[in-house]
Motif scaffolding. Structure first.
Motif, PDB file in Angstrom:
ATOM      1  N   GLU A 263       0.831  -1.192   0.000  1.00  0.00           N
ATOM      2  CA  GLU A 263       0.000   0.000   0.000  1.00  0.00           C
ATOM      3  C   GLU A 263       0.883   1.267   0.000  1.00  0.00           C
ATOM      4  O   GLU A 263       0.655   2.193  -0.762  1.00  0.00           O
ATOM      5  CB  GLU A 263      -0.851  -0.053   1.268  1.00  0.00           C
ATOM      6  CG  GLU A 263      -2.021   0.893   1.317  1.00  0.00           C
ATOM      7  CD  GLU A 263      -2.663   0.859   2.704  1.00  0.00           C
ATOM      8  OE1 GLU A 263      -2.602  -0.196   3.372  1.00  0.00           O
ATOM      9  OE2 GLU A 263      -3.184   1.903   3.118  1.00  0.00           O
ATOM     10  N   ALA A 266       3.103   1.489  -3.208  1.00  0.00           N
ATOM     11  CA  ALA A 266       2.252   1.838  -4.346  1.00  0.00           C
ATOM     12  C   ALA A 266       2.023   3.343  -4.374  1.00  0.00           C
ATOM     13  O   ALA A 266       2.126   3.990  -5.399  1.00  0.00           O
ATOM     14  CB  ALA A 266       0.923   1.087  -4.277  1.00  0.00           C
ATOM     15  N   GLU A 273      -1.755  -1.124  -6.971  1.00  0.00           N
ATOM     16  CA  GLU A 273      -1.342  -2.322  -6.237  1.00  0.00           C
ATOM     17  C   GLU A 273      -1.339  -3.558  -7.129  1.00  0.00           C
ATOM     18  O   GLU A 273      -0.619  -4.520  -6.888  1.00  0.00           O
ATOM     19  CB  GLU A 273      -2.262  -2.542  -5.031  1.00  0.00           C
ATOM     20  CG  GLU A 273      -2.072  -1.473  -3.965  1.00  0.00           C
ATOM     21  CD  GLU A 273      -2.884  -1.728  -2.707  1.00  0.00           C
ATOM     22  OE1 GLU A 273      -3.250  -2.893  -2.472  1.00  0.00           O
ATOM     23  OE2 GLU A 273      -3.150  -0.761  -1.981  1.00  0.00           O
ATOM     24  N   ASP A 297      -2.742  -6.883  -5.340  1.00  0.00           N
ATOM     25  CA  ASP A 297      -4.099  -6.583  -4.890  1.00  0.00           C
ATOM     26  C   ASP A 297      -4.872  -7.857  -4.572  1.00  0.00           C
ATOM     27  O   ASP A 297      -6.068  -7.800  -4.314  1.00  0.00           O
ATOM     28  CB  ASP A 297      -4.836  -5.790  -5.977  1.00  0.00           C
ATOM     29  CG  ASP A 297      -4.874  -6.520  -7.313  1.00  0.00           C
ATOM     30  OD1 ASP A 297      -3.940  -7.301  -7.591  1.00  0.00           O
ATOM     31  OD2 ASP A 297      -5.826  -6.315  -8.072  1.00  0.00           O
TER      32      ASP A 297
END
Length: 567
Positions: A263, A266, A273, A297
């Motif tokens: 997270e 990114a 992600e 993700d």
RNA sequence: CGGGGAGUAGCUCAGCUUGGUAGAGCACUGCGUUCGGGACGCAGGGGGCGCAGGUUCAACUCCUGUCUCCCCGACCA
């Protein structure tokens, strides 16, 4: 039953220690009370609901040839040592010692005990099949019990076990139990779905879970919108992606100080992600390690990794192990140059221009490409949890919709796991000793009560499905000072009971508002309100708890009408 | 197990910062008025603040330990 003699301590405030709706409402309605974490008293109303579920379960099981038995809650260690679970079951097994210093445990499930019965009392294939069940209090010392009856340490469970001469017959019984369970939950008035499930620690190879659909459910289930396939999201097979993703570019490393989470990285790099490769390090039982890769993700499904890798137990590696294996602190692992087996989710097949950890502190690699940069030691498999919109692997056309569910039942084909380890054999037609083929079937009785409430309630309280309601009808005399009202209420109460309609008479000398509030909270399906005004017109007011609709019925014939409405 | 929060009346909570011997609402008891959606008035009863130590003239308030309960915990590679 008269309210004045019923122990139903209703509460106006939500209990401070309750989170979920069913927990709050069960406590507020005076149905259960916590005694210790994950351990509850059942008060009369709660017990009645519990008994309703039990009765349905007994009725349906007995109807298909199952036999009820009762095994002890306190089990001798020897049997558990025989099956090997004394050492393998873990801390959930509450062990105790008696005054003779002998080891016992509180039964969390009863395969050992029932297999012991089978090996002692079943000799011949002619005595098969057999299906034995019990409804009993179980104890599992859960790490973190919560949500009232949903995940208690002590809970009421129906556990059943079947014995067969061969696999075919065990599978026949499995299907019979599957159908029977469907009938049981239908009779309970629950919206549920039977889903394919992971077989988990108990072992075996064929299993379905019965999931009550409710927003607050802890399990994610994936159901195909096109075909009938539904499975726990942990297990639901995800259709392999058709095309690879990303565009090729040169690989380079970037400095990403203190950016250990996808997270964060990114955001730091301004990349989605989904352009990341998540690298997780696991430790097998024997101490060896393996890496698992999923897209940034996506969520890894441990059960899938377990079966892909053939490891019976897997645990996420601790920080020290991660550092030893990857040469970098947690947060900077990646597949490039990583030694050892690497299991890769199919979504990463042919990925280009991806970002991952560089196996060096504070460093990530961008422009990583499958084949060029990693993949020599890669084993591709379906490793991730299904998410909404994923392709269904079963019909190849539909897509998954995700639901939340509360697991209230599970059916397993067990095979000979316990019969083999514990020597439970019978002679077949040829006179050969064969280990019993077994199935096992569970229903969380107390959890079903909670699940019913999670699924059916409103701001005012519980809305019991008819089949589970502690009583069918609540009579509310609006005043306990009015002779006509009292007489009518008493008579109705008497006659309904005589007509075998379970009835609660709120004979408390309370104001009407108090009685109505409690009636809504307790949630019985029908409320018969008797007031002076209505009586003057010769009517009683009947209100349905589920939709709030009201019907005025004549006092004459009220019993017959209520009985009709109650069934 | 790790992190966070909380234990004060039957229930929900306030009071602890700035120590001076405990309070509200609901519930409960009595009397009266009231009586179709959690009534009102008056008069009452009930806890010594999770437990054990310590500091202090004095501790619910400060310190130490301990127990219990609740919430979160691969998500990160």
């Amino acid at each position: 039953m008269r309210f004045t003699s019923l122990l139903a301590p209703t509460l106006k405030d939500d209990p401070a220690d309750a989170e979920t709706v069913s927990h709050k409402l069960l406590v507020r309605a005076g149905m259960i009370r916590q005694v210790a974490r994950g351990i509850y008293d059942f008060l009369p109303l709660g017990l009645r609901a519990l008994r309703r579920v039990e009765a349905i379960v007994r009725c349906e099981l007995d109807a298909v040839g199952c036999q009820e038995i009762l095994m002890p809650m306190v089990c001798p260690a020897e049997l558990w040592q025989e099956s090997g679970r004394w050492t393998h079951y873990g801390k959930e097994l509450l062990r105790l010692r008696d005054r003779q210093d002998r080891d016992f445990c509180l039964g969390p499930t009863h395969e050992e005990l029932v297999t012991d019965i089978a090996r002692r009392d079943l000799r011949s294939y002619r005595e098969l099949p057999r299906n034995l069940y019990q409804i009993q209090t179980k104890f599992r010392d859960e790490i973190r019990p919560r949500f009232g009856l949903m995940l208690g340490r002590e809970f009421v469970m129906k556990d059943g076990y079947s014995f067969h001469i061969d696999r075919a017959d065990a599978e026949r019984e499995y299907r019979l139990m599957f159908d029977t369970y469907s009938r049981i939950f239908e009779r309970c008035g629950l919206r549920f779905r039977a889903v394919e499930a992971d077989t988990g620690a108990i072992g075996g190879s064929l299993s379905h879970e019965f999931q009550v659909l409710a927003e607050s459910g802890e399990d994610a289930i994936a159901a195909c919108t096109r075909c009938s396939y539904a499975a726990n999201a942990e297990k639901a097979e995800v259709r392999a992606p058709s095309a690879s993703t990303g565009t090729s570019r040169a690989r380079e490393s970037v400095h990403t100080p203190d950016q250990g989470r996808i997270e964060d990285v990114a955001r730091f790099l301004g990349l989605p992600e989904s352009a990341f490769i998540k690298t997780l390090i696991f430790v097998r039982e024997d101490g060896s390690t393996l890496a698992a890769l999923v897209r940034g993700d996506h969520q890894l499904a441990e059960a899938k990794l377990r079966s892909a890798s053939g490891a019976s137990t897997l645990a996420l590696a601790d920080a020290a192990t991660v550092e030893r294996v990857t040469g970098a602190p947690v947060g900077f692992a990646g597949p490039v140059g990583l030694a050892g087996p690497v299991f890769v989710d199919r979504a990463l097949h042919g990925i280009r221009g991806a970002t991952c950890g560089a196996n060096r502190a504070d460093t990530h690699l961008v422009g990583v490409e499958h084949g060029r940069d990693f993949g020599d030691n890669a084993i591709f498999a379906d490793l991730r949890q299904a998410i909404s919109g994923d392709g269904c692997a079963r019909c190849g056309e539909g897509h998954y919709a995700l639901h939340r569910g509360i697991e209230v039942g599970q059916v397993f084909y067990l095979g000979t796991k316990y019969s083999s380890s514990m020597g439970a054999t019978v002679l077949d037609a040829a006179g050969e000793a064969r280990p019993l083929e077994m199935g096992c079937y569970g229903i969380g009785i107390s959890r079903t009560v909670a699940a019913a409430i999670e699924q059916s309630h409103d701001d005012d309280g519980i809305i019991w499905p008819r089949a589970l309601a502690p009583f069918a009808v609540e009579i509310v005399p609006v005043s306990m000072r009015d002779e006509a009202v009292i007489t009518t209420a008493e008579a109705l109460h008497r006659e309904l009971n005589a007509a075998r309609v379970d009835t609660l008479l709120d004979d408390r000398d309370e104001r009407p508002g108090v009685k109505f509030k409690d009636a809504d909270l307790i949630g019985l399906p029908l409320r018969a309100t008797i007031g002076a005004k209505g009586l003057a017109r010769g009517i009683i007011e009947v209100r349905r708890r589920d939709d709030g609709s009201v019907e005025e019925i004549p006092v004459e014939g009220a019993v017959a009408r209520l009985r009709e409405l109650a069934t």
